[in-house]
Structures are given as C-alpha cells and as structure tokens.
Design an enzyme around this catalytic site. Structure first.
Site, PDB file in Angstrom:
ATOM      1  CG  HIS A   4      35.385   6.717   5.651  1.00 37.96           C
ATOM      2  ND1 HIS A   4      35.743   7.933   5.134  1.00 37.96           N
ATOM      3  CD2 HIS A   4      36.543   6.079   5.930  1.00 37.96           C
ATOM      4  CE1 HIS A   4      37.054   8.025   5.082  1.00 37.96           C
ATOM      5  NE2 HIS A   4      37.570   6.904   5.567  1.00 37.96           N
TER       6      HIS A   4
ATOM      7  CE  LYS B  83      24.593  13.535  -3.140  1.00 41.56           C
ATOM      8  NZ  LYS B  83      25.541  13.866  -2.105  1.00 41.56           N
ATOM      9  NE  ARG B  84      27.955   3.645  -6.231  1.00 39.21           N
ATOM     10  CZ  ARG B  84      28.736   2.572  -6.208  1.00 39.21           C
ATOM     11  NH1 ARG B  84      30.035   2.690  -6.369  1.00 39.21           N
ATOM     12  NH2 ARG B  84      28.225   1.367  -6.043  1.00 39.21           N
TER      13      ARG B  84
ATOM     14  CE  LYS C  31      25.666   8.221  -1.155  1.00 43.30           C
ATOM     15  NZ  LYS C  31      26.620   9.162  -0.522  1.00 43.30           N
TER      16      LYS C  31
ATOM     17  CB  THR D  28      33.925  14.789  -0.427  1.00 46.58           C
ATOM     18  OG1 THR D  28      33.553  13.569  -1.085  1.00 46.58           O
ATOM     19  CG2 THR D  28      34.621  14.459   0.872  1.00 46.58           C
TER      20      THR D  28
ATOM     21  CE  LYS E 252      35.128  15.780  -4.463  1.00 47.27           C
ATOM     22  NZ  LYS E 252      34.785  14.353  -4.629  1.00 47.27           N
TER      23      LYS E 252
HETATM   24  C1  F58 Z   1      31.860   7.752   2.143  1.00 41.31           C
HETATM   25  N1  F58 Z   1      31.879   6.323   2.196  1.00 41.31           N
HETATM   26  C2  F58 Z   1      30.756   8.356   2.997  1.00 41.31           C
HETATM   27  N2  F58 Z   1      32.232   4.264   1.246  1.00 41.31           N
HETATM   28  O1  F58 Z   1      29.506   7.818   2.620  1.00 41.31           O
HETATM   29  C3  F58 Z   1      30.762   9.869   2.786  1.00 41.31           C
HETATM   30  O2  F58 Z   1      29.815  10.479   3.602  1.00 41.31           O
HETATM   31  C4  F58 Z   1      32.143  10.415   3.091  1.00 41.31           C
HETATM   32  O3  F58 Z   1      32.228  11.750   2.731  1.00 41.31           O
HETATM   33  C5  F58 Z   1      33.214   9.653   2.331  1.00 41.31           C
HETATM   34  O4  F58 Z   1      33.108   8.252   2.583  1.00 41.31           O
HETATM   35  C6  F58 Z   1      34.614  10.083   2.720  1.00 41.31           C
HETATM   36  O5  F58 Z   1      34.768  10.093   4.094  1.00 41.31           O
HETATM   37  C7  F58 Z   1      32.180   5.615   1.098  1.00 41.31           C
HETATM   38  O6  F58 Z   1      32.439   6.157   0.038  1.00 41.31           O
HETATM   39  C8  F58 Z   1      32.495   3.368   0.288  1.00 41.31           C
HETATM   40  O7  F58 Z   1      32.547   3.666  -0.888  1.00 41.31           O
HETATM   41  C9  F58 Z   1      32.760   1.955   0.750  1.00 41.31           C
HETATM   42  C10 F58 Z   1      33.503   1.181  -0.292  1.00 41.31           C
HETATM   43  C11 F58 Z   1      33.707  -0.249   0.142  1.00 41.31           C
HETATM   44  C12 F58 Z   1      32.449  -0.935   0.528  1.00 41.31           C
HETATM   45  C13 F58 Z   1      31.665  -0.153   1.535  1.00 41.31           C
HETATM   46  C14 F58 Z   1      31.468   1.301   1.142  1.00 41.31           C
END
Ligand code: F58
Length: 822
Positions: A367, A559-560, A565, A667, A671
């Site tokens: 991811h 978003k985060r 970003k 994602t 939405k």
């Molecule tokens: C996200 N990753 C990607 N990681 O940033 C985003 O582009 C993608 O759409 C999504 O995954 C789904 O594929 C993400 O959310 C985390 O939250 C991890 C959690 C644990 C620690 C490292 C980051």
C-alpha cells in the site's frame, strides 16, 4: 427440536412488522439492558435497538457457522492489523433491508432516530485508507457471497479522538468500548496460546532433527466475532478480532507472599498487547510492542485457519486451495515464518512440503511507495521477540538466495538487494521482502502504483518472478458511501435507473449519462447537493462556531495530514487568494469555503504544525473585513468514518493533490467523486484511472507527472529559486512570516516554511503555479451552475469501476481463485 421448529421460533421472534420490532426493542431494554422505559438512557435505547437488529442477523450467522464444517467451502482469510468498520447500525439496516422499518419502530417509541444512530461509538480500529479498505472489502466479499473471515486485533483503544485547542491538535484516548459493544460475541472457547521471547533448543527425536522454542512468556488470544452482513442476500461473514489475555490471570504464589500488585502483573503485561492502536500513518517506527501485536494476531489467526481446516475434514496439504490468506500490507507478513513454524515444528511436516503450502497460501498487497513506511525490524529486536522465526527466516533467505544464484545470477549487489536481511550497516529484517518471497502473488492498489512497484521499489523481485505481480485497483463500497451516507442522491439515482447500481455499479451507473442533459434531473441533482451543504454548514457551526455560506463552493480536503498529501499546498493557495483580496478588495472572486479535516500522527511535528497553520489562516481570513465572508476556511475536527457522512456528500470539489508517484491509490478520491464532487488532482494513484474513466473535460488536472518529479529530483531541484521567481508564491510565503496569522509571531511556522525553501521533498513550490491556475479554472467552471451540474452527473455516471465489488472480483479471479457461493 427439528429445523422446522427452529425456523418457526426464529420467524416469530425476528419478524419485521412494526409491532414485533417495537416489542423486540422493549424486550431488549428490559431483559438485556435491565432498564424500565422511564429510566432508560439514550445509550440503553441504542443498545436495545442494536440487539434487535443483531437478532435479525442470527439465522444467517448461524447458517454460516454450520457451513464452516463444509469440506467444499473455500474461505478467504483477510489478515489486517486494521479494520476501520465505521458505525455498524446504519450499515446493518441498509444491508438487511430494514432501515425504514427500524426507523419507524424507534420513532414510535418517541425517540429521534438520527440522534439514536449518532449514539454509536465508532470502532476506530484503523488509521486511514488501509484500514477502511479492509472494511469495504469485507462488505463486498459478503455481498458477493464469498465466504471470508477478516482477522485482526481487538484494540481496546482505537485511533485517538482529535480535539483542537487554540488551533493545535490535542489527542484524547478513544474509549470506544466504554458503553459496551452489542455487535460482538466473545467466543471464549476459541483461544490460542502465543509464545514470546526466550530461546530455541535443538534435539533429535526418532532420528529427526528438531527445534524446540522455549519462550520467555506466553499469552492467550481470545476470539471476538462481529457479523458482517451482505447486501440483502442472506449472507454473513465474520470479522474475528483477537484480544490478548494472561494465561493465568492471577499469581497465587505472589499473592500468598502478600504481593497483591505483583499477583496481577502478568495480567497487566498480557493485556497490554491489544491495548492500543499505533496511530502512525505512512511512517514506520521499530517498536517492540508493535511487532508483538503483529505476531500475536498472526499466530492466533493461523492457528484458527488450521483448526477450521481440520474441522472441515481437510488435510493441511489442502490449505492453499481451501483457505487463501491475504496479507494487508506487511503488518501480518510474519505469517510467512509463523506458518512455516506451525507446519514444521508443530505439525512435523518437512521443509519442502511446508514451503510449498506456505507459498501457495499467502499473498501480499503493498500500500505504499514511501521508503520511510516500509517495515524493517532491527535484527536484535526481532531475535528477542521471535527467536525461532529469525532462524526460519535465515533458512528461507539462504534457500532463496541459493536459488537465485543457481537460476539467475551470482551478482553480489543483486543478492544484497534481494536479501530478506538488510546488511548495509545495522542489520534489519525487511518485511516486504519476506512477503514477496513467501507468497505466490504481490499486488499494488492502482495501475500507476503497481507500475512503480515493478519499476522501482520491488524491481528486482519483478525481474525474478514477473508472473507473481498483479494490479488490483482499490474500490469503495456503494452501500455505505452512497446508499447509507447520501440517501437522497441514492434515491434520485434509483428513481431513474433502478436499484441495480447498488450491487452492479460497474455496469449500471453509466445509465446516468442519459440524464446529464435533462433539466429537471439536473435541478434535482443540484438541490440535493445544496441540502447536503446546508446540513454540513449547520454541523460546522456546531463544531467550530464558524458560519459558512451553503451557496459558496465547498472545496474539501479530508485525509490524514501528511506532507506528501500537501495540505500546505492548499493552504498556500488560500493565502495567495487572501493576498489578492487585500491588494484589491473589489476583486471579483467566486465565494468558497475551504474545508479541511484529518488527524496528524502524534509524533509528526510538521503535520501538527500544518493543522495549526490552517487554523491560524482560518482565524485571520474568516474575520477580515475586506474578505467579507467571500472565502472561509474551516478545520473540521476529528475526521473519522462517522463524521465523514456529512462531508463527502456536501463537497463540490475534492482535493486529491499529492505529489505524483506518492499516493498509492487514495480511496477518498472515489468517495467524493461517487457523491458528485469534481476532482482537482494530480496524476497520482487512482486519480489516473478516474481521470481516464471520467474524461479530462470533467476533471481538474494539474501538476508534475511522476517522471517529471523523478527527473527534477535527479537533476537537482532548487525550491528557493522557484520561490524567488514566482511573485504570488513569494508573497504568500512572506505573508506567513510576517506573523499576520500568528499574532505577530514571525517564526511559529518556520519549520514548515524552511522545509519548503530548503528541501521541499514533495515539490509543493514547483506545483504551486499550476495548482493556482487550475483553481482559477475551477472557479470559472463553478460560475456556470448548469454546466457544473452536468459535469458532476457525468462524473458519477462514469465512476462505476471504483466499486470494491469489482476489486474483490479481481482478487477472487486472479489471486484467490475463489468463486462466489451461489
Ligand atoms: C493507504 N495506506 C495509502 N496506510 O496511503 C492509500 O494511498 C491507499 O489508498 C490506501 O492505503 C488503501 O490501499 C495507509 O492507509 C496506513 O494507514 C498504515 C497504517 C499502519 C502504519 C503505516 C501506515
């Protein structure tokens, strides 16, 4: 009692006529909550309603459990450290098809239905996109009738609640379990023992060389099950989360010696494992407890998968065909070593057989492309938590590298790059390499992301085994993100094209194109957006005290918070608009409300400072007489699934502005778009495919392309020169340094500004002009409401591909070789 009798009892108890529902709620209030009507709190009522709804899943839940004995059943295991499910009640009502019935029953008791729904605490067991994707995938798996179990961790405290004090983020513990959780059932008899630490010993048993792991500690994992209902199809799957417990919760030796606190020490240590979710996003920190969490849930989940295998009367050799296991990023990738250990040490299989099973059972989804997010555990830390696994990983690595040498190349540099053990300086276990070697499939989450994996991050693995690589572009579930969270738009769509889109988004939604020129339809479409905006404006007023104008363009970035970003790109553009107004207050500008939301990792200073910057800009601009309300800036606190209901549906413009090549997919982009917002975005992640589907004429594209970002980085990017050469940009940045947004404090935002001027790793300055010009085009487009609405409709019509149902079908076909059970 026969089955017929069972069914009759069931039907009497779980009928959905008004009287039965009303009575069921009262019964639960009385027999489950132990409250009389006149003393019941809102939470008591919520619980009673939730149990009433849960009862209506029981028949299918039990059917599923019965089916778990079926030899022919293929069960997909989705292993994920995070599941961001969002509130259960609304989703269950939609999927069971009893929304209106329950609403009526609740209201007939004199309660406010929306208020009752809001009473549910969100199970925030995830950080962001990755955790939410897992939740969308469970919904689609069940809706497609693919038997599946989501395996994860039952964190006692999920992602922190965000408050904003004086413009700064303040984190508060998320006590989501405090008032009880009516959706889960503890399966106290499904418990597994998990060893930790210690050392290993070799011994010989009947002439065979064996290894014994002597752990330092042992804890127990207990299963908590939550049903996941499919959309109106009678199917239920399971979310099975593990809670850690002490093997012995009380130490009598200590107690008898008078050490009362010592007597519960072990309990405290053991329960720490599943206490709290790590709130990091896209940055990896080598914390012992995190590795322990990962191992803990993998160990329990694999033991459970093997137990189910046995229950179904299947042999261990059949694991790969009967129970494909998907690793959601590297967080569960220790599964490679753990499955080998279980098969070899506990089930006494030989290495080759165990390896064959492991490789064919596991597959891995990546991811992220950010190097700082790739998990690698320092060797000494790994050895001290999982000594046996390290031995197994060494053996896997040796055999793997030997094979490469024999079949491909002896190039020492290549072997060092491929090795599961990073030996360039301090030694590490590289978890992505472990997952690539130990599984049969590797996938990225958008076309661009998968290409970049092949070309860059996992290039050597791709060269070695190209057949292992797949792309599965992410998707989102239309049940929650459209039908539940935008009911008016959903009804309008259904009134024209029927309800097929809810389960066949990819083929049905396109029919909306036929209405893009229909004046009445456009009018209704616009009206619904307006109403959604009015509701969001009310909520913004409640939560932040700010008045915003529902007639202004709602421009949203939620978003985060992360530098890649680029929320600060958005902020710089706002400051430059402000500058323009200050220079010429009579300037003609399209009124806009800039809405931000998102959490920053608690230890990520710059991200927290960006939140402060946004709030500071908001305070100045929102109260400026020259601006006079024409632009407003809002930071919406505590962005989560629950709050997102009001946000996506109210947006006119969706900000997807990451540096090209950095966002794996995104994602939120989907939405927003499915709710009628147009996108301003870069050619990054799934934006690329959305643009392709929607058409460039309905998309606001700007910015560098991935190759341009790479080339510029390579040739030596000099952000300071960009700053000096661009007067608008320079003035915006300089204005921040005057202290105008920070009560005269010149240096408060220096860390943000200086990072941009000196490194600017995400090329914010380079993309500024292109972004500002594009925003100008947005403003002009919004001035023509009729055309804007047409674009919005076409944009939704062409988004059918981005349903998580399509994604899950691709996983089934290409990776799991699973077929929907019909
Ligand atoms: C996200 N990753 C990607 N990681 O940033 C985003 O582009 C993608 O759409 C999504 O995954 C789904 O594929 C993400 O959310 C985390 O939250 C991890 C959690 C644990 C620690 C490292 C980051």
């Amino acid at each position: 009692m026969n089955e017929h009798h069972d069914n009759e009892l069931q039907n009497i108890r779980t009928n959905n006529d008004l009287e039965t529902l009303k009575q069921a709620i009262l019964d639960h209030l009385y027999y489950t909550q132990a409250k009389p009507v006149n003393l019941a709190s809102l939470n008591d009522w919520y619980m009673a309603v939730a149990y009433t709804v849960r009862d209506r899943m029981m028949k299918n839940w039990i059917k599923l459990i019965q089916r778990l004995n079926d030899k022919d059943l293929k069960i997909v295991g989705y292993l994920s450290a995070e599941f961001l499910m969002g509130p259960h009640l609304g989703n269950a009502l939609i999927n069971l098809g009893i929304y209106d019935e329950i609403k009526e029953a609740v209201e007939s008791h004199g309660l406010d239905f929306q208020q009752l729904m809001r009473q549910e605490e969100e199970p925030g067991l995830g950080n962001g996109g990755l955790g939410r994707l897992a939740a969308c995938y469970l919904d689609s798996l069940t809706t497609l009738k693919v038997p599946a179990i989501g395996y994860g961790i039952r964190y006692e405290f999920g992602i922190f609640d965000q408050q904003v004090h004086d413009g700064w983020q303040v984190e508060k513990t998320d006590k989501w379990l405090r008032f009880g959780n009516p959706w889960e059932i503890v399966r106290a008899e499904i418990r597994f023992s998990v060893k930790l630490g210690g050392h290993t010993e070799n011994y010989v048993d009947e002439g065979k060389y064996k290894v014994r792991w002597i752990p330092e500690y042992q804890v127990t994992g207990v299963a908590y099950d939550t049903p996941v209902p499919g959309y109106k199809n009678g199917a239920v799957n399971l979310l099975r989360l593990w809670k850690s417990e002490a093997v012995e919760s009380f130490d009598f030796t200590a107690f008898n010696k008078g050490d009362y606190f010592g007597a519960v020490n072990e309990k405290v240590f053991s329960e720490t494992i599943t206490k709290v979710l790590y709130p990091n996003d896209e940055s990896y920190k080598g914390k012992r407890l995190r590795l322990t969490q990962q191992y803990f849930f993998v160990c329990c989940s694999l033991q459970d998968a093997l137990r189910l295998q046995q229950m179904r009367g299947l042999s261990i050799e059949q694991l790969a065909e009967s129970t494909p296991l998907q690793l959601n990023d590297t967080h569960p990738s220790v599964a490679v070593a753990e499955l080998m250990r279980l098969l070899i040490d506990e089930h006494e299989l030989d290495w080759d057989k165990a390896w064959h099973i492991t490789k064919n059972t596991l597959s891995y989804t990546n991811h992220t492309l950010l190097p700082e997010a790739l998990e690698k555990w320092p060797l000494p830390l790994f050895a001290s938590v999982l000594p046996r696994h390290l031995e197994i990983i060494y053996e896997i690595n040796n055999r793997f590298l030997d094979e490469v040498k024999a079949t491909h190349s002896n190039d020492d540099q290549l072997l060092r790059r491929l090795s599961i053990i990073d030996e360039n300086g301090e030694k590490y276990v590289r978890m992505a390499h472990l997952a690539c070697v130990g599984g049969h499939a590797i996938n990225g989450v958008s076309a661009l992301h998968t290409e970049l994996l092949k070309q860059d991050v996992l290039h050597d693995f791709y060269q070695l085994s190209p057949e292992k690589f797949f792309n599965v572009t992410n998707g989102v579930t239309p049940r929650r993100w459209m039908k539940l969270y935008n009911p008016q738009l959903a009804d309008l769509i259904t009134s024209k094209i029927g309800e097929g889109w809810i389960t066949h988004l990819d083929t049905e939604l396109i029919q909306l194109e036929n209405y893009a020129a229909d004046a009445d339809f456009k009018q209704a479409w616009w009206q619904i957006k307006q109403q959604n905006k009015i509701q969001l404006a009310q909520l913004i007023k409640e939560r932040t005290g700010t008045d915003v104008d529902p007639d202004s363009l709602f421009d949203v970035q939620v978003k985060r918070i992360h530098e890649y970003k680029r929320q600060h790109l958005n902020a710089l553009h706002i400051v430059s608009l402000f500058n323009q107004i200050k220079k010429d207050p009579s300037i003609n500008i399209v009124p806009r409300t800039f809405i931000f939301g998102g959490k920053a990792a608690p230890g990520y200073y710059i991200a927290k400072l960006i939140i402060k910057l946004i709030n500071s800009i908001a305070e100045t601009i929102n109260n400026d007489a020259d601006v006079n309300g024409r632009i407003k800036v809002v930071f919406f606190p505590d962005f989560n699934v629950k709050n997102s209901e009001y946000i996506y549906r109210a947006a006119n413009l969706s900000e997807q502005i990451s540096t090209a090549g950095k966002e794996a997919s995104g994602t939120g982009n989907m939405k927003f778009s499915l709710n009628g917002a147009l996108t301003i975005g870069t050619l990054d992640g799934a934006n690329v495919e959305m643009l392709e589907a929607i058409g460039i004429e309905n998309f606001f594209l700007f910015g560098l392309k991935t190759e341009e970002v790479m080339a510029l980085k390579y040739s030596g990017y000099k952000p300071y020169e960009v700053y000096q050469d661009n007067i608008e940009l320079k003035e915006a940045m300089d204005l921040i340094r005057t202290g105008i947004f920070s009560k005269g404090d010149h240096s408060l935002f220096d860390p943000v500004i200086n990072a941009l001027l000196s490194y600017d790793p995400y090329m914010v300055l380079k993309d500024f002009q292109s972004y500002a010009d594009c925003q100008q085009r947005v403003a002009e487009a919004y001035s023509n409401k009729d055309h804007w609405t047409k674009m919005s409709i076409l944009n939704v019509a062409r988004m059918g591909r981005f349903s998580s149902d399509r994604s899950i079908k691709e996983y089934c076909e290409n990776i799991w070789h699973a077929r929907p059970l019909l």
